[in-house]
Design an enzyme around this catalytic site. Structure first.
Site, PDB file in Angstrom:
ATOM      1  N   ARG A 132      -8.138  93.982  23.725  1.00  0.00           N
ATOM      2  CA  ARG A 132      -7.995  95.129  22.828  1.00  0.00           C
ATOM      3  C   ARG A 132      -6.613  95.750  22.993  1.00  0.00           C
ATOM      4  O   ARG A 132      -6.142  95.924  24.114  1.00  0.00           O
ATOM      5  CB  ARG A 132      -9.072  96.177  23.139  1.00  0.00           C
ATOM      6  CG  ARG A 132     -10.492  95.681  22.906  1.00  0.00           C
ATOM      7  CD  ARG A 132     -11.489  96.720  23.376  1.00  0.00           C
ATOM      8  NE  ARG A 132     -12.858  96.259  23.201  1.00  0.00           N
ATOM      9  CZ  ARG A 132     -13.930  96.926  23.624  1.00  0.00           C
ATOM     10  NH1 ARG A 132     -13.773  98.081  24.264  1.00  0.00           N
ATOM     11  NH2 ARG A 132     -15.145  96.455  23.421  1.00  0.00           N
ATOM     12  N   ASP A 142      -4.006  99.065  21.968  1.00  0.00           N
ATOM     13  CA  ASP A 142      -4.030 100.469  21.590  1.00  0.00           C
ATOM     14  C   ASP A 142      -3.286 100.700  20.288  1.00  0.00           C
ATOM     15  O   ASP A 142      -2.598  99.814  19.775  1.00  0.00           O
ATOM     16  CB  ASP A 142      -3.387 101.321  22.689  1.00  0.00           C
ATOM     17  CG  ASP A 142      -4.212 101.354  23.964  1.00  0.00           C
ATOM     18  OD1 ASP A 142      -5.446 101.257  23.877  1.00  0.00           O
ATOM     19  OD2 ASP A 142      -3.610 101.475  25.053  1.00  0.00           O
ATOM     20  N   ARG A 170       1.823  99.553  30.287  1.00  0.00           N
ATOM     21  CA  ARG A 170       2.686 100.671  29.894  1.00  0.00           C
ATOM     22  C   ARG A 170       2.967 101.601  31.074  1.00  0.00           C
ATOM     23  O   ARG A 170       4.066 102.158  31.181  1.00  0.00           O
ATOM     24  CB  ARG A 170       2.038 101.429  28.735  1.00  0.00           C
ATOM     25  CG  ARG A 170       2.034 100.633  27.436  1.00  0.00           C
ATOM     26  CD  ARG A 170       1.113 101.231  26.402  1.00  0.00           C
ATOM     27  NE  ARG A 170       1.493 102.596  26.081  1.00  0.00           N
ATOM     28  CZ  ARG A 170       0.729 103.414  25.335  1.00  0.00           C
ATOM     29  NH1 ARG A 170      -0.443 102.981  24.865  1.00  0.00           N
ATOM     30  NH2 ARG A 170       1.134 104.635  25.071  1.00  0.00           N
TER      31      ARG A 170
END
Length: 253
Positions: free
Chosen positions: A51, A53, A199
């Site tokens: 998945r 973001d 990130r």
């Protein structure tokens, strides 16, 4: 029902992420709505290898889907690409996977790339595709610090507060930092990642690159397991899902 694997690329800028949500358009929604005519009009369920973001892009997302229509892979690809317009989602290839195959659970590795535009002028052509850091970055120092994060560790310090994983133990196989002209590029690979792990690692490495923290600092943060002591969460713009790896290669068409 016939099962298909889709190799998908997308620009994540206009989407709330991969997963279908109530607050905006997702990549999953675009694909499922495009596939509904091949499934007797009913929305099929898709499962992605990873998945992403909101704002995160993909070059090689792998998606599993079951459809009522038994069609050659090329026909499925063309039908989905026709019906997904004008959204920035494209099915590059389609395969017929084995019966026991799962896009998510069969994956044995995932790889991402993060791009930083490291120059004074802001981007014009790459808006939404890079993180603009105008101050000079020491890519060599970032790479040295990154190598101390490799291996199997508790990555609690680099996971999002909203991460739903049962534990933070992960094995990081690759975290390379290189400079190509005005760009600093980070490549990373692991079997799986925690929510925001990439990130958060990038945001922490940038502190080293700016000279604000020593090379040893990201590893100290890792060992401390305290997210509040790490660097910022890098913006989604520069992140791209590159590929998922499977024990047996799929026969893409």
């Amino acid at each position: 029902m016939p099962r298909y694997a889709l190799l998908v690329e997308y620009d994540g800028t206009p989407f709330v992420g991969w997963q279908r949500q109530t607050n905006g358009l997702s990549v999953q929604q675009v694909l499922e709505e495009a596939a509904a005519p091949l499934n007797g009009g009913a929305l099929p369920e898709t499962v992605a290898s990873g998945r992403t973001d909101a704002g995160v892009h993909a070059e090689g997302q792998v998606v599993g889907i079951e459809l009522q229509a038994d069609l050659p892979p090329e026909r499925v690809r063309e039908a989905l690409n026709t019906r997904s317009r004008p959204h920035p989602v494209s099915v590059i290839s389609v395969a017929r996977p084995p019966e026991e195959w799962s896009a998510r659970f069969s994956a044995r590795g995932r790889a991402y790339r993060y791009r930083i535009l490291n120059r004074r002028p802001r981007p014009a052509l790459e808006i939404g595709r890079v993180w603009h850091v105008p101050q000079p970055l020491d890519a060599a120092a970032m790479h040295e610090a990154a190598q101390m994060l490799l291996g199997k560790h508790d990555f609690s310090a680099y996971r999002a507060a909203a991460c739903q994983a049962k534990d933070a133990l992960r094995t990081l196989d690759r975290l390379d930092v290189s400079r190509f002209g005005d760009e600093v590029v980070i490549h990373t690979a692991a079997r799986s990642f925690l929510h925001h792990q990439v990130r958060n690692m990038v945001g922490t490495l940038v502190e080293v690159g700016l000279g604000r923290r020593p090379v040893s600092w990201p590893r100290q943060i890792l060992d401390g397991r305290n997210r509040t002591r790490a660097g910022q969460t890098a913006p989604p713009d520069g992140l791209c899902f590159l590929r998922a790896e499977y024990p047996e290669p799929l026969d893409w068409c």
